[in-house]
Every structure is written in C-alpha cells, then in structure tokens.
Design an enzyme around this catalytic site. Sequence first.
Site, PDB file in Angstrom:
ATOM      1  N   LYS A   1      13.473  -6.796 -28.065  1.00 45.86           N
ATOM      2  CA  LYS A   1      14.942  -7.671 -27.991  1.00 45.86           C
ATOM      3  C   LYS A   1      15.617  -6.998 -27.762  1.00 45.86           C
ATOM      4  O   LYS A   1      16.582  -6.581 -28.540  1.00 45.86           O
ATOM      5  CB  LYS A   1      14.767  -8.192 -30.027  1.00 45.86           C
ATOM      6  CG  LYS A   1      14.024  -8.953 -29.957  1.00 45.86           C
ATOM      7  CD  LYS A   1      13.927  -9.152 -31.843  1.00 45.86           C
ATOM      8  CE  LYS A   1      13.217  -9.896 -32.353  1.00 45.86           C
ATOM      9  NZ  LYS A   1      12.872  -9.899 -33.664  1.00 45.86           N
TER      10      LYS A   1
ATOM     11  N   GLU B   1      -0.706  -9.225 -35.443  1.00 41.44           N
ATOM     12  CA  GLU B   1       0.495  -9.879 -36.862  1.00 41.44           C
ATOM     13  C   GLU B   1      -0.194 -10.305 -37.878  1.00 41.44           C
ATOM     14  O   GLU B   1      -0.674 -11.260 -37.479  1.00 41.44           O
ATOM     15  CB  GLU B   1       1.674 -10.958 -36.265  1.00 41.44           C
ATOM     16  CG  GLU B   1       2.477 -10.785 -37.004  1.00 41.44           C
ATOM     17  CD  GLU B   1       2.880 -11.582 -36.629  1.00 41.44           C
ATOM     18  OE1 GLU B   1       4.519 -11.258 -35.881  1.00 41.44           O
ATOM     19  OE2 GLU B   1       3.424 -13.117 -36.401  1.00 41.44           O
TER      20      GLU B   1
ATOM     21  N   ASP C   1       4.135  -8.281 -41.658  1.00 42.13           N
ATOM     22  CA  ASP C   1       5.059  -9.023 -41.323  1.00 42.13           C
ATOM     23  C   ASP C   1       5.895  -9.685 -42.551  1.00 42.13           C
ATOM     24  O   ASP C   1       5.025 -10.749 -43.209  1.00 42.13           O
ATOM     25  CB  ASP C   1       4.861 -10.076 -39.834  1.00 42.13           C
ATOM     26  CG  ASP C   1       5.963 -10.737 -39.483  1.00 42.13           C
ATOM     27  OD1 ASP C   1       7.186 -10.672 -39.168  1.00 42.13           O
ATOM     28  OD2 ASP C   1       5.661 -11.666 -39.801  1.00 42.13           O
TER      29      ASP C   1
END
Length: 291
Positions: free
Chosen positions: A137, A199, A220
Amino acid sequence: MYEWSTYNEALVNQIKGWLAEDVGSGDISTEATIPAGSTSVAVIHAKEDGIIAGLPVAGLVFQVVDPALTFKALVQEGEHISRGTVIAEVEGSTHSLLTGERLALNLMQRLSGIATKTRSFVDRVGELPTRLVDTRKTTPGHRMLEKYAVRVGGGANHRYGLYDAVMIKDNHIKGAGGITAAVSAARKRIPHTMKIEVETESMAQIGETLAAGADIIMLDNMAPGDMANAVKHIRAQAPHVIIEASGGVSLDTVRAIAETGVDVISVGALTYSFHSLDISLDLGSKKGAAE
C-alpha cells in the site's frame, strides 16, 4: 544500508521525471528575480521533532539539478532530530538551489514522516522479537523510496511487488476453488526457492492451510485472544511455519498483537497514512555574482 548510489539509474530517472514535471520549461520565478551568476549557501532545518530519512535522496536531487552544487548532511540518516535542528547545507548556484528545493523537501518530508511513524510502531513493540513490516500500500512511483524509509525507521519490508512471493488472499481462494487447490496450483508453478503465504480468517481456514503445506500463515483481522489461540495451534502443528498478523493494526493494538507470539506484523498505514515531517530550506549568505 542507507546509501543511494549516484549510479542508481532507476532513482535518477525518477528524479529527472519529477523535476521535469515541476520545472517544465524553466523556473520562471527564480530566473526573473535573481541574477544568473548568484551563489548562496542554504540550510535545511526541521520545524518539528521526528526521524530524518531521505538525506541521500535529497543530495541526489540537487546533484541531478546541478552537479556543481555541494550537499552536506549534518545529521545521520535515521537519527531522531528536534525542532530547529539544521539537517543539511547546500551550496552553489542560487538558481539551482531554488530549482531543486521543492522536490528535495517533498521527498525528505514524506520519507521522514514514514520513518517517524515506523519508529513509533517499532518502539511500541519494544523488546519483543516480532518483526514489523510494510505492505504494497504505497504511493505509485514511490514504492522503492517508501519501503526504504520503513527500513530507516527500524521496520522491515514485506514483498516488494506481485512477482517476488506468492500471497494467496481471499479472492485467490475464491477464484481457485479453495485454499487446498490454490496452494497446490501455486506449488506446481513456482520455483522451490519461493514461499507461499495464505491469508486466513478462521481456525477452519488455518487447518486447511496447514494441511496444504503453506510456508506462511497470515492471521487477518483477528482479535488478540483469537490470535493467541491460533498461534498456539500453529506452533503445535507446524513450528516451522511463519505466522504473520495483519489488518487494522494501530499503535493502540500493535503491542498486544506482538504479545500473541506472531513472527511478523504487517502495517499498511506505515506508507499510506502518515504525517509528513515539516522541513524547510532557507537561503543563508549570498556569495555574490560570478565575475
């Protein structure tokens, strides 16, 4: 660790592009007001406390603008500085100094902001062995520098892009038809040197991931209590598996997450939600025009 070679072609080319965006056909304000032969000494100083990052990058900006400029760092990269600290001096053509000023400051401010935020997370984890890492990100075009700033702040880097590790997330699981199918397909495709991360959001998914033989399990958006139970289960079943925590990690929660025993905590906010450090450049003594 913190040095940027002047021969780093990718970074130099980025700097040239950013300068072209800002300068265009010329720095009209400087050209209209300051004699062409004027030379000056400029000081770069901090207007708030923080971790300084980007000194080598700023130096490279000024070098690209004008190789005759001299850039002298007065603090260490990664050093905690206080408001008012003089960070660096730049000397040479006044035109060149002012032309490179904004790009150099923009980069230093952003990188120092990332390093400062990273250090705050690292300090909160403290003596615990958990590694704090970034994510993808990042700002498009700035990933190399932003991940560098995370390292300066004491963190570490997750995968650099989509190409250097397999991370099977919820949409991959849906598209492949389940965790087992996704891991099996990936294992057949990738070299033996590459790891596979999955994940997970529940104990059922963790169990399937363990059975599928993944190398890294991401927990997560789990509450710390659930995460601690998951860590114990994974350690008992596969002590070699790396455990990563991710999702909504903040300064208020990172310590409790680290205390669950996870190996890695990934924090996207390090590079997408930070406060740029306030840094300024001021011209000092004007040395006069060339003969």
